[in-house]
Scaffold this motif. Structure first.
Motif, mmCIF file in Angstrom:
data_model
loop_
_atom_site.group_PDB
_atom_site.id
_atom_site.type_symbol
_atom_site.label_atom_id
_atom_site.label_comp_id
_atom_site.label_asym_id
_atom_site.label_seq_id
_atom_site.Cartn_x
_atom_site.Cartn_y
_atom_site.Cartn_z
ATOM 1 N N GLY A 57 -28.573 50.448 28.419
ATOM 2 C CA GLY A 57 -27.830 48.427 27.245
ATOM 3 C C GLY A 57 -29.503 48.620 26.364
ATOM 4 O O GLY A 57 -28.851 48.021 25.552
ATOM 5 N N GLU A 95 -26.891 55.766 26.313
ATOM 6 C CA GLU A 95 -25.014 56.252 26.409
ATOM 7 C C GLU A 95 -24.201 56.422 25.900
ATOM 8 O O GLU A 95 -23.684 56.562 26.150
ATOM 9 N N ILE A 310 -25.546 45.571 33.698
ATOM 10 C CA ILE A 310 -24.743 44.983 32.794
ATOM 11 C C ILE A 310 -25.853 43.527 33.682
ATOM 12 O O ILE A 310 -25.234 41.893 33.563
ATOM 13 N N TRP A 315 -21.171 43.992 29.975
ATOM 14 C CA TRP A 315 -21.808 45.665 29.516
ATOM 15 C C TRP A 315 -22.600 45.535 27.985
ATOM 16 O O TRP A 315 -23.357 46.590 28.187
ATOM 17 N N GLU A 316 -21.925 44.759 27.348
ATOM 18 C CA GLU A 316 -22.705 44.478 25.960
ATOM 19 C C GLU A 316 -23.753 43.328 25.730
ATOM 20 O O GLU A 316 -23.909 42.941 24.959
#
Length: 369
Positions: A57, A95, A310, A315-316
């Motif tokens: 991330g 990712e 997370i 997640w983003e």
């Protein structure tokens, strides 16, 4: 010829400059950066290993990338005062392994950009401390780990970190038949703990890899070592159930339960398993797991999952709020104290009160009896 008055003035100037230089030299330690929340060992006779959860991330968004470098910079800054023997990473440095399409709903970096940033961040530790990476599914294939090819050996080589070379004792070819650090083993020694072997494995390791690891542990050279085994997928978040039947096409493969059945339960000197991979947005306990079970020899095996990706917004989000774990190996030769800490929060006096997670699942002891 110089006049006597000019000579006197020059002497006075030289004396003043010398005094200024002496003052600046004496004052330089006091002028050094003041750490807002410098970490230290509980016992000065201990040593530590630092555990970093999946950093994908951080690397997938350019705005998050400095947080990954902050974590490795913090590790480098604490090598001496925490007596860090190794930095451990649970995998998923990036990712997507092989993709040039920027899916802006989940990333804004190409695979090459992510690999290069991960490599750049780990450069902070090159020739200073060993770092051991257990590659995750996102290091393989095109987008999520369904295929067996990877760019990992191109970026993380044996030669780039002399401190790694000092402790690397074995390696096993990867899925493409290439010599790689994906499956590798590292030996350490401590006057209180004796000999320790850290073994790391590829994503969803093949039977051949598990057999190689078992043979290494049982060999005359390493049968008396305490072994830490690292793999990406082993425990599920919160419940600590072992992973199995995951929805990936990669083959052949083994997930958590199969790794336990075929390797961990069978080898008496594997005493700790470390993994990442799983997690769900929500409270902190959705990003961690821990359990302990006896192996076939009746020895307790500690199993710990830690995955930060997370935390810090899902997640983003920002990729993990800088959370990492300090594993302090106490001088009794059997106790590992686990602390969960964030250099992102600790770097500022304003936020350092948030820099330590102290819930029972974030701060606990593991006893290797």
């Amino acid at each position: 010829m110089y006049s006597s008055s000019l000579i006197i003035r020059l002497r006075r100037t030289a004396t003043a400059l010398a005094a200024t230089a002496l003052f600046m030299t004496a004052a330089s330690p006091a002028a050094a950066q003041h750490r807002a929340d410098r970490q230290s060992l509980i016992d000065p006779e201990s040593f530590s290993m630092i555990l970093m959860g999946d950093p994908q991330g951080y690397t997938k968004y350019d705005i998050n990338q400095p947080l990954f470098e902050l974590c490795t910079a913090w590790c480098a800054d604490n090598i001496d005062n925490l007596k860090i023997k190794a930095v451990l990473l649970t995998g998923d440095l990036i990712e997507q392994n092989e993709n040039i399409v920027r899916n802006r709903s989940m990333l804004n970096q190409t695979s090459r950009q992510m690999w290069e940033w991960a490599s750049h961040c780990m450069k902070r530790l090159d020739n200073r401390v060993p770092y051991i990476i257990s590659p995750g599914n996102h290091e393989y294939g095109y987008v999520r780990g369904d295929e067996g090819f990877t760019h990992f050996p191109e970026y993380f080589t044996f030669e780039r970190n002399s401190k790694l070379a000092d402790c690397l004792v074995a390696a096993f070819p990867n899925r493409e038949g290439k010599v790689s650090l994906e499956n590798s083993a590292y030996a350490f020694h401590d006057k209180h703990w004796g000999d320790i072997l850290v073994i790391t494995s590829e994503w969803a390791p093949r039977d051949e890899v598990l057999s190689w690891a078992a043979g290494l542990c049982r060999s005359d050279k390493y049968k008396d070592y305490k072994v830490i085994f690292m793999t990406h997928s082993f425990l599920r978040e919160k419940t600590a159930e072992r992973t199995k039947n995951e929805n990936y096409k990669i083959s052949p493969r083994n997930y958590g339960q199969e790794i336990w059945d075929k390797l961990i339960s069978q080898v008496p000197n594997i005493r700790l398993v470390i993994c990442g991979h799983t997690g769900n947005p929500g409270d902190f306990d959705q990003s961690v797991a821990y359990r302990k079970d006896p192996n076939n020899a009746g020895k307790i095996v500690h199993q710990m999952m830690f995955n930060v990706q997370i935390l810090g917004g899902g997640w983003e989000g920002n990729g993990g709020d800088g959370w990492l774990r300090i594993l302090e190996f106490m001088p009794d030769g059997k106790t590992i104290k686990v602390r969960t800490y964030s250099p992102l929060f600790g770097i500022s006096p304003t936020t350092k009160k948030y820099a330590h997670r102290t819930a029972s699942y974030d701060q606990f002891d593991m006893v290797i009896d």
